[in-house]
Design a protein around this motif. Structure first.
Motif: not given
Length: 387
Positions: A242-267
């Motif tokens: 029951q837990l591995w789909p949640i763990a896998a989905g959560g990691l994909l969300i967090c990894f994607s969240a990092w990638w999306i935020y730091f994709a480009r500089s907003v300076e």
């Protein structure tokens, strides 16, 4: 890391917006790491309330507590961008603000459980009074418009703290929320009032880095919270299926969240006060949703092992709602200013799909797919696929 600065011992002059090699200091990073303790407490209490079926109570409590965390952090960050001297008085004042953040964190469980905000407000006031001292020091070191702005900040922040002390001591329970909104509006009005004579000398590159660092730390806290929840569930129930789909989905969300935020500089977008303030204030939702993703993953884990008193759909929404808010807010603050063509619409479409995803794993796959589609579009447009 920032280069060492030499000051004359009394001066707290504005730092230049065009200053070269301006970066976050070790003290600022230490401040963030200590401050995230309060974020972790707020997220933990939100997860506990949601898992117990107290949706309204948990969400309102989270919004109230997180406003105090975010506003105190943001005020410190913008002041430091303008006036960081990194001398002994400045460091001591920062340590006092860190102590206030830890006091606030200690009071979060009581605020959620009993609506008792006395410890939380005490910590908040400690942080804000220390900032008043910083503004008074800036006023003493400057003249003209800069002195006026500093005095306005000191007076405005101090006055609102008097309100919070009265709110903490004398406001009856049924009026807490309405009177909190009054105090929140007063806090938000202080910069508008203070900066009429002139704008503070914040540094675009420094501000962009500081917000990025705190986003990174909050995302890391979400991963940590989810990991602890999974570990606890495995130790007690051995419910790997029951837990591995949640763990896998959560990691994909967090990894994607990092990638999306730091994709480009907003300076480059932070070219003036109007753009920078909208961007900075909008990060309330970025930080709020990033921390809530971890809380939602805790709820999803507890539901999977039969410990949460909510329906399966509600447990999934505890993850997909903050994830969708994060994607849309990052798009509104970052991506729409740095992308073009089809790439501009990847995140808002993904946010809608994530919101209606039936499981955490599906939401994670959608987030990862949004990154992949964005990279493909950038390749077709002839841009650097790393960005």
């Amino acid at each position: 890391m920032a280069t060492e600065r030499v000051v004359d011992g009394r001066s707290m002059r504005p730092r230049g917006r065009a200053e070269k090699h301006r970066a976050a200091t070790p003290l600022e990073l230490f401040f963030d790491l200590c401050f995230v303790v309060a974020v972790a407490q707020a997220g933990s209490q939100l997860a506990h309330a949601l898992a117990g079926g107290q949706l309204r109570h948990g969400i309102l409590g989270y919004l109230v507590v997180f406003f105090g965390i975010w506003w105190a952090w943001m005020n410190f960050t913008w002041f430091a961008s303008a006036y960081d001297t990194d001398d002994v008085p400045y460091r001591i004042a920062t340590f006092v603000q860190i102590a206030g953040a830890l006091i606030l964190a200690a009071g979060v469980p009581r605020a959620f459980a009993d609506g008792d905000y006395r410890i939380t407000v005490t910590g908040y006031v400690v942080m804000r009074v220390a900032l008043v001292g910083q503004w008074l020091r800036a006023a003493a070191s400057n003249d003209g418009a800069h002195r006026t702005v500093a005095l306005r900040y000191a007076a405005g922040v101090a006055l609102v703290q008097v309100y919070w002390v009265l709110w903490m001591l004398d406001i009856p329970g049924q009026a807490k929320l309405a009177t909190f909104v009054v105090g929140m509006v007063a806090e938000l009005a202080v910069p508008v009032f203070a900066e009429r004579p002139a704008a503070t000398a914040w540094h675009p590159g420094h501000i962009a880095e500081r917000y990025g660092c705190f986003t990174l730390i909050v995302l890391g806290e979400s991963v940590s919270a989810a990991t602890i929840a999974v570990q606890s569930a495995v130790d007690e129930h051995e419910a790997l299926g029951q837990l591995w789909p949640i763990a896998a989905g959560g990691l994909l969300i967090c990894f994607s969240a990092w990638w999306i935020y730091f994709a480009r500089s907003v300076e480059g977008h932070l070219s003036g006060n109007r753009q920078a303030f909208v961007w900075g204030y909008g990060h309330y939702l970025v930080f709020l949703s990033a921390a809530a993703i971890g809380a939602g993953l805790e709820v999803a884990v507890e539901h999977a092992v039969g410990k949460a008193h909510v329906a399966a759909h509600t447990a999934t929404l505890a993850v997909t709602v903050p994830a969708a808010v994060y994607l849309f807010t990052v798009w509104a603050l970052h991506s729409r200013h740095t992308k073009r063509g089809a790439a501009l619409w990847v995140l808002p479409v993904s946010a809608v799909v994530v919101l209606f995803s039936p499981t955490v794993l599906v939401a994670g796959v959608v987030c990862a797919a949004s990154v992949a589609v964005g990279l493909l579009i950038h390749r077709l447009q002839g841009e650097d696929v790393r960005r």
